[in-house]
Design a protein around this motif. Sequence first.
Motif, mmCIF file in Angstrom:
data_model
loop_
_atom_site.group_PDB
_atom_site.id
_atom_site.type_symbol
_atom_site.label_atom_id
_atom_site.label_comp_id
_atom_site.label_asym_id
_atom_site.label_seq_id
_atom_site.Cartn_x
_atom_site.Cartn_y
_atom_site.Cartn_z
ATOM 1 N N SER A 66 1.369 3.993 -17.200
ATOM 2 C CA SER A 66 1.098 2.569 -17.401
ATOM 3 C C SER A 66 2.203 1.661 -16.887
ATOM 4 C CB SER A 66 0.865 2.288 -18.884
ATOM 5 O OG SER A 66 2.020 2.630 -19.636
ATOM 6 N N GLU A 67 3.362 2.217 -16.599
ATOM 7 C CA GLU A 67 4.483 1.391 -16.169
ATOM 8 C C GLU A 67 4.587 1.277 -14.652
ATOM 9 O OE1 GLU A 67 8.060 2.566 -18.155
ATOM 10 O OE2 GLU A 67 7.310 1.937 -20.124
ATOM 11 N N TYR A 68 3.663 1.864 -13.949
ATOM 12 C CA TYR A 68 3.646 1.776 -12.489
ATOM 13 C C TYR A 68 2.512 0.850 -12.053
ATOM 14 C CZ TYR A 68 7.002 5.551 -12.217
ATOM 15 O OH TYR A 68 8.138 6.315 -12.334
ATOM 16 N N GLY A 69 2.854 -0.102 -11.232
ATOM 17 C CA GLY A 69 1.865 -1.096 -10.845
ATOM 18 C C GLY A 69 1.167 -0.820 -9.536
ATOM 19 N N TYR A 70 1.728 0.076 -8.748
ATOM 20 C CA TYR A 70 1.172 0.340 -7.422
ATOM 21 C C TYR A 70 0.941 1.832 -7.266
ATOM 22 C CZ TYR A 70 3.170 -4.267 -6.847
ATOM 23 O OH TYR A 70 3.505 -5.586 -7.029
ATOM 24 N N TRP A 71 -0.257 2.181 -6.782
ATOM 25 C CA TRP A 71 -0.656 3.578 -6.679
ATOM 26 C C TRP A 71 -1.292 3.852 -5.325
ATOM 27 C CZ3 TRP A 71 0.013 7.322 -10.447
ATOM 28 C CH2 TRP A 71 0.478 6.858 -11.684
ATOM 29 N N GLY A 72 -1.059 5.075 -4.847
ATOM 30 C CA GLY A 72 -1.788 5.529 -3.683
ATOM 31 C C GLY A 72 -3.131 6.100 -4.089
ATOM 32 N N GLN B 294 0.831 -1.203 0.000
ATOM 33 C CA GLN B 294 0.000 0.000 0.000
ATOM 34 C C GLN B 294 0.861 1.247 0.000
ATOM 35 O OE1 GLN B 294 -2.750 -0.359 3.403
ATOM 36 N NE2 GLN B 294 -4.407 -0.397 1.895
ATOM 37 N N LEU B 295 0.370 2.270 -0.672
ATOM 38 C CA LEU B 295 0.973 3.595 -0.662
ATOM 39 C C LEU B 295 -0.089 4.578 -0.191
ATOM 40 C CD1 LEU B 295 2.754 3.490 -4.137
ATOM 41 C CD2 LEU B 295 3.869 3.331 -1.907
ATOM 42 N N VAL B 296 0.285 5.456 0.725
ATOM 43 C CA VAL B 296 -0.660 6.435 1.251
ATOM 44 C C VAL B 296 -0.032 7.813 1.182
ATOM 45 C CG1 VAL B 296 -2.034 7.176 3.220
ATOM 46 C CG2 VAL B 296 -1.706 4.730 2.780
ATOM 47 N N GLU B 297 -0.685 8.709 0.436
ATOM 48 C CA GLU B 297 -0.209 10.088 0.323
ATOM 49 C C GLU B 297 -0.851 10.950 1.403
ATOM 50 O OE1 GLU B 297 -0.873 8.601 -3.997
ATOM 51 O OE2 GLU B 297 -1.844 8.471 -2.036
ATOM 52 N N SER B 298 -0.132 11.970 1.805
ATOM 53 C CA SER B 298 -0.665 12.956 2.749
ATOM 54 C C SER B 298 0.056 14.274 2.528
ATOM 55 C CB SER B 298 -0.489 12.478 4.189
ATOM 56 O OG SER B 298 0.881 12.315 4.498
ATOM 57 N N GLY B 299 -0.472 15.325 3.124
ATOM 58 C CA GLY B 299 0.184 16.627 3.087
ATOM 59 C C GLY B 299 -0.433 17.630 2.132
ATOM 60 N N GLY B 300 -1.439 17.210 1.385
ATOM 61 C CA GLY B 300 -2.089 18.143 0.483
ATOM 62 C C GLY B 300 -2.916 19.176 1.229
ATOM 63 N N GLY B 301 -3.400 20.155 0.486
ATOM 64 C CA GLY B 301 -4.241 21.179 1.101
ATOM 65 C C GLY B 301 -4.371 22.392 0.218
ATOM 66 N N LEU B 302 -4.869 23.456 0.812
ATOM 67 C CA LEU B 302 -5.055 24.730 0.123
ATOM 68 C C LEU B 302 -3.917 25.669 0.514
ATOM 69 C CD1 LEU B 302 -6.765 26.793 -1.487
ATOM 70 C CD2 LEU B 302 -7.982 27.275 0.658
ATOM 71 N N VAL B 303 -3.289 26.256 -0.485
ATOM 72 C CA VAL B 303 -2.171 27.162 -0.233
ATOM 73 C C VAL B 303 -2.255 28.327 -1.210
ATOM 74 C CG1 VAL B 303 -0.606 25.889 -1.761
ATOM 75 C CG2 VAL B 303 0.336 27.255 0.099
ATOM 76 N N GLN B 304 -1.759 29.471 -0.794
ATOM 77 C CA GLN B 304 -1.757 30.646 -1.670
ATOM 78 C C GLN B 304 -0.615 30.542 -2.684
ATOM 79 O OE1 GLN B 304 -1.604 34.148 0.805
ATOM 80 N NE2 GLN B 304 -3.803 34.088 1.193
ATOM 81 N N PRO B 305 -0.757 31.211 -3.798
ATOM 82 C CA PRO B 305 0.356 31.242 -4.765
ATOM 83 C C PRO B 305 1.630 31.731 -4.105
ATOM 84 C CG PRO B 305 -1.625 32.121 -5.768
ATOM 85 C CD PRO B 305 -1.953 31.920 -4.309
ATOM 86 N N GLY B 306 2.726 31.054 -4.437
ATOM 87 C CA GLY B 306 4.000 31.371 -3.808
ATOM 88 C C GLY B 306 4.281 30.579 -2.552
ATOM 89 N N GLY B 307 3.290 29.875 -2.065
ATOM 90 C CA GLY B 307 3.445 29.104 -0.841
ATOM 91 C C GLY B 307 4.089 27.754 -1.075
ATOM 92 N N SER B 308 4.159 26.981 0.012
ATOM 93 C CA SER B 308 4.830 25.681 -0.025
ATOM 94 C C SER B 308 3.967 24.608 0.629
ATOM 95 C CB SER B 308 6.171 25.752 0.723
ATOM 96 O OG SER B 308 7.051 26.660 0.120
ATOM 97 N N LEU B 309 4.176 23.396 0.173
ATOM 98 C CA LEU B 309 3.591 22.213 0.801
ATOM 99 C C LEU B 309 4.605 21.087 0.692
ATOM 100 C CD1 LEU B 309 -0.078 22.047 -0.591
ATOM 101 C CD2 LEU B 309 0.581 22.476 1.781
ATOM 102 N N ARG B 310 4.519 20.154 1.631
ATOM 103 C CA ARG B 310 5.329 18.938 1.530
ATOM 104 C C ARG B 310 4.405 17.735 1.531
ATOM 105 N NH1 ARG B 310 10.061 16.220 5.293
ATOM 106 N NH2 ARG B 310 8.271 15.702 6.623
#
Length: 123
Positions: A108-114, A3-19
């Motif tokens: 198509s070459e990736y077999g596992y996705w979050g 399993q792969l689990v992504e996190s860290g997304g959200g709403l940010v203003q232009p010029g901002g940062s996210l990890r």
Amino acid sequence: QLQLVESGGGLVQPGGSLRLSCAASGFTLDYYVIGWFRQAPGKEREGVSCISRLGGSITYADSVEGRFTISRDNAKNTVYLQMNSLKPEDTAYYYCAARRYYCSGYVSEYGYWGQGTQVTVSS
């Protein structure tokens, strides 16, 4: 089960940062190449960045070169995508994916996705 689990997304203003983080479970991450992809509404999924098994080879899409940084911590079974100087056109659903051997920009070459995480860049 792998399993792969992504996190860290959200709403940010232009010029901002996210990890973003991509945490793996059910397998040892250092056997796999990890790619980050994104998909905006009405558009095809596109490759953003990719990192080789031990981090020695890294690729970026032209649109994010110099703004995004991919890294991995195999001890934590996690891959990161540091996104700086974000632009409205970076708005998309971001996915990490795993494959063996070497980086590829082809979905198509990736077999596992979050399941993905939403990134919205807006004022």
